[in-house]
Design a protein around this motif. Structure first.
Motif, PDB file in Angstrom:
ATOM      1  N   LEU A   3       1.941   2.008   4.158  1.00 25.98           N
ATOM      2  CA  LEU A   3       1.574   1.073   3.104  1.00 25.98           C
ATOM      3  C   LEU A   3       0.113   0.690   3.259  1.00 25.98           C
ATOM      4  O   LEU A   3      -0.324   0.316   4.348  1.00 25.98           O
ATOM      5  CB  LEU A   3       2.456  -0.172   3.170  1.00 25.98           C
ATOM      6  CG  LEU A   3       3.967   0.085   3.055  1.00 25.98           C
ATOM      7  CD1 LEU A   3       4.752  -1.188   3.337  1.00 25.98           C
ATOM      8  CD2 LEU A   3       4.315   0.618   1.674  1.00 25.98           C
ATOM      9  N   GLY A  15      -0.152  -0.123  -2.159  1.00 30.16           N
ATOM     10  CA  GLY A  15       0.853   0.848  -2.531  1.00 30.16           C
ATOM     11  C   GLY A  15       1.290   1.694  -1.359  1.00 30.16           C
ATOM     12  O   GLY A  15       0.961   1.414  -0.199  1.00 30.16           O
ATOM     13  N   VAL A  16       2.022   2.756  -1.672  1.00 26.93           N
ATOM     14  CA  VAL A  16       2.587   3.664  -0.675  1.00 26.93           C
ATOM     15  C   VAL A  16       1.682   4.882  -0.552  1.00 26.93           C
ATOM     16  O   VAL A  16       1.329   5.509  -1.556  1.00 26.93           O
ATOM     17  CB  VAL A  16       4.004   4.112  -1.078  1.00 26.93           C
ATOM     18  CG1 VAL A  16       4.573   5.088  -0.048  1.00 26.93           C
ATOM     19  CG2 VAL A  16       4.929   2.907  -1.230  1.00 26.93           C
ATOM     20  N   LEU A  23       0.297   5.742  -4.000  1.00 31.28           N
ATOM     21  CA  LEU A  23       1.090   5.412  -5.180  1.00 31.28           C
ATOM     22  C   LEU A  23       1.063   3.901  -5.346  1.00 31.28           C
ATOM     23  O   LEU A  23       1.684   3.168  -4.566  1.00 31.28           O
ATOM     24  CB  LEU A  23       2.523   5.905  -5.013  1.00 31.28           C
ATOM     25  CG  LEU A  23       2.692   7.375  -4.599  1.00 31.28           C
ATOM     26  CD1 LEU A  23       4.162   7.723  -4.400  1.00 31.28           C
ATOM     27  CD2 LEU A  23       2.059   8.294  -5.626  1.00 31.28           C
ATOM     28  N   PRO A  24       0.319   3.385  -6.340  1.00 31.91           N
ATOM     29  CA  PRO A  24       0.087   1.945  -6.412  1.00 31.91           C
ATOM     30  C   PRO A  24       1.296   1.154  -6.899  1.00 31.91           C
ATOM     31  O   PRO A  24       2.056   1.621  -7.746  1.00 31.91           O
ATOM     32  CB  PRO A  24      -1.075   1.837  -7.407  1.00 31.91           C
ATOM     33  CG  PRO A  24      -0.929   3.039  -8.282  1.00 31.91           C
ATOM     34  CD  PRO A  24      -0.392   4.131  -7.399  1.00 31.91           C
ATOM     35  N   PHE A  25       1.445  -0.025  -6.309  1.00 33.73           N
ATOM     36  CA  PHE A  25       2.404  -0.995  -6.831  1.00 33.73           C
ATOM     37  C   PHE A  25       1.819  -1.635  -8.089  1.00 33.73           C
ATOM     38  O   PHE A  25       0.619  -1.495  -8.362  1.00 33.73           O
ATOM     39  CB  PHE A  25       2.690  -2.067  -5.774  1.00 33.73           C
ATOM     40  CG  PHE A  25       3.369  -1.562  -4.535  1.00 33.73           C
ATOM     41  CD1 PHE A  25       4.380  -0.615  -4.606  1.00 33.73           C
ATOM     42  CD2 PHE A  25       3.011  -2.048  -3.274  1.00 33.73           C
ATOM     43  CE1 PHE A  25       5.018  -0.151  -3.467  1.00 33.73           C
ATOM     44  CE2 PHE A  25       3.641  -1.593  -2.131  1.00 33.73           C
ATOM     45  CZ  PHE A  25       4.642  -0.646  -2.224  1.00 33.73           C
ATOM     46  N   THR A  29       0.222  -7.157  -7.095  1.00 35.07           N
ATOM     47  CA  THR A  29       1.099  -7.144  -5.917  1.00 35.07           C
ATOM     48  C   THR A  29       0.259  -7.296  -4.647  1.00 35.07           C
ATOM     49  O   THR A  29      -0.781  -6.665  -4.505  1.00 35.07           O
ATOM     50  CB  THR A  29       1.899  -5.831  -5.851  1.00 35.07           C
ATOM     51  OG1 THR A  29       2.642  -5.657  -7.053  1.00 35.07           O
ATOM     52  CG2 THR A  29       2.848  -5.841  -4.654  1.00 35.07           C
ATOM     53  N   THR A  43       6.408   2.216  -8.094  1.00 35.21           N
ATOM     54  CA  THR A  43       5.040   2.701  -7.937  1.00 35.21           C
ATOM     55  C   THR A  43       4.583   3.433  -9.197  1.00 35.21           C
ATOM     56  O   THR A  43       5.398   3.947  -9.972  1.00 35.21           O
ATOM     57  CB  THR A  43       4.914   3.648  -6.734  1.00 35.21           C
ATOM     58  OG1 THR A  43       5.839   4.734  -6.882  1.00 35.21           O
ATOM     59  CG2 THR A  43       5.205   2.906  -5.443  1.00 35.21           C
TER      60      THR A  43
END
Length: 312
Positions: A3, A15-16, A23-25, A29, A43
């Motif tokens: 993260l 994000g992840v 991969l953005p939240f 966030t 995501t």
């Protein structure tokens, strides 16, 4: 899972991390809220990691830095205060000091030389990030309170540290300018395959300056596990989501001061402007920072020794 917190096109996000992308939240966030709730948001479309600036994964409420590597203690003690050996008290418990949570920098940010410092140093560590609050925990209970791990570089002004610690209060301005946290937060489950029979994480750590390796060690050479650090930190106190617990600097060249103490001279030399320090931890990743000029210290007077007056 990895993260990350980052900026992209002037906007802050998290994000992840997956491969060479993040991969953005959803916008707004905050990773600390994700840690606190345990809920993983949906995501969006991937962003190339090469196009974002990585920030420290969390903005921690507090930063405790422990000292758990015997080899480091012996070398740095000789360098900083001229005494050999390891203090008997070190063996009693995983001692820590509180560091500056407002001085965190990202995985690839420039690091300024602290004002007045002429003996700048790095310190290779791993940090655990707390996932839920607790107090007076046992080590067994503490395992469920650790959310994940990240690389921790405790930049140190050794000449300032050596002088100020003669007062007997521990480091202050010697540790106050910068601490690198990153490149991301690796959730605890990802590192379970590295855990040995005694509960330690067997991860290889290495550090280089300008491409030349200076130190290499195993995280499992810690004298206490991270669960024991968390239990001790929670004794008579509370730990909270986002709190950072540093392992302390590893041995075998985890910092320059350890080598100075062993060699009896500043060899390798202190960090200079333009030096690039790169740290890699197995299972986590790599951080890389360049030393840049800092500011000059503004003058302050020495203590005024005044005649003592009795109150009326």
């Amino acid at each position: 899972m990895r993260l990350a917190t980052f900026t992209h096109q002037g906007l802050r996000g998290c994000g992840v991390v997956s491969g060479d992308a993040v991969l953005p939240f959803p916008g707004g966030t905050v990773l600390l809220d994700v840690i606190r709730t345990g809920d993983l948001p949906a995501t969006g479309e991937p962003l190339p990691l090469a196009g974002v600036r990585l920030l420290p994964p969390v903005e921690p409420p507090s930063v405790r830095d422990h000292v758990t590597f015997e080899e480091h203690v012996e070398g740095v003690r000789k360098s900083v205060d001229g005494r050999g050996g390891v203090p008997d008290a070190w063996y009693d418990a995983p001692t820590f000091y509180f560091s500056n949570p407002y001085a965190l920098i990202g995985a690839h940010d420039d690091v300024p030389v602290p004002p007045g410092c002429r003996a700048f140093d790095f310190e290779l560590e791993v940090a655990a990030v707390i996932g839920k609050k607790g107090a007076d925990l046992s080590p067994e209970q503490a395992r469920d309170h650790i959310y994940g791990y990240t690389i921790f570089n405790d930049w140190s002004a050794r000449d300032l540290q050596s002088r100020e610690m003669q007062v007997g209060l521990g480091p202050c301005k010697g540790k106050d300018t910068a601490t690198t946290l990153g490149p991301w937060l690796v959730t605890a489950d990802e590192l379970e395959p590295y855990r040995d029979a005694d509960g330690f994480l067997r991860l290889t750590l290495s550090v280089s300056v300008n491409g030349e390796e200076v130190g290499r060690d195993l995280l499992s050479n810690m004298a206490w596990t991270f669960e024991e650090l968390a239990a001790y930190a929670s004794r008579g106190a509370r730990i909270r989501p986002g709190d950072v617990l540093g392992s302390g600097t590893c041995g075998n060249g985890g910092c320059l001061a350890e080598l100075w103490g062993r060699n009896g001279r500043q060899d390798p030399p202190p960090l200079q402007v333009g030096d690039v320090v790169e740290m890699t931890v197995e299972g986590i990743g790599t951080i890389r920072n360049t030393v840049v000029p800092g500011t000059s210290p503004l003058p302050l007077p020495k203590a005024r020794i005044r005649p003592q007056e009795n109150p009326r």
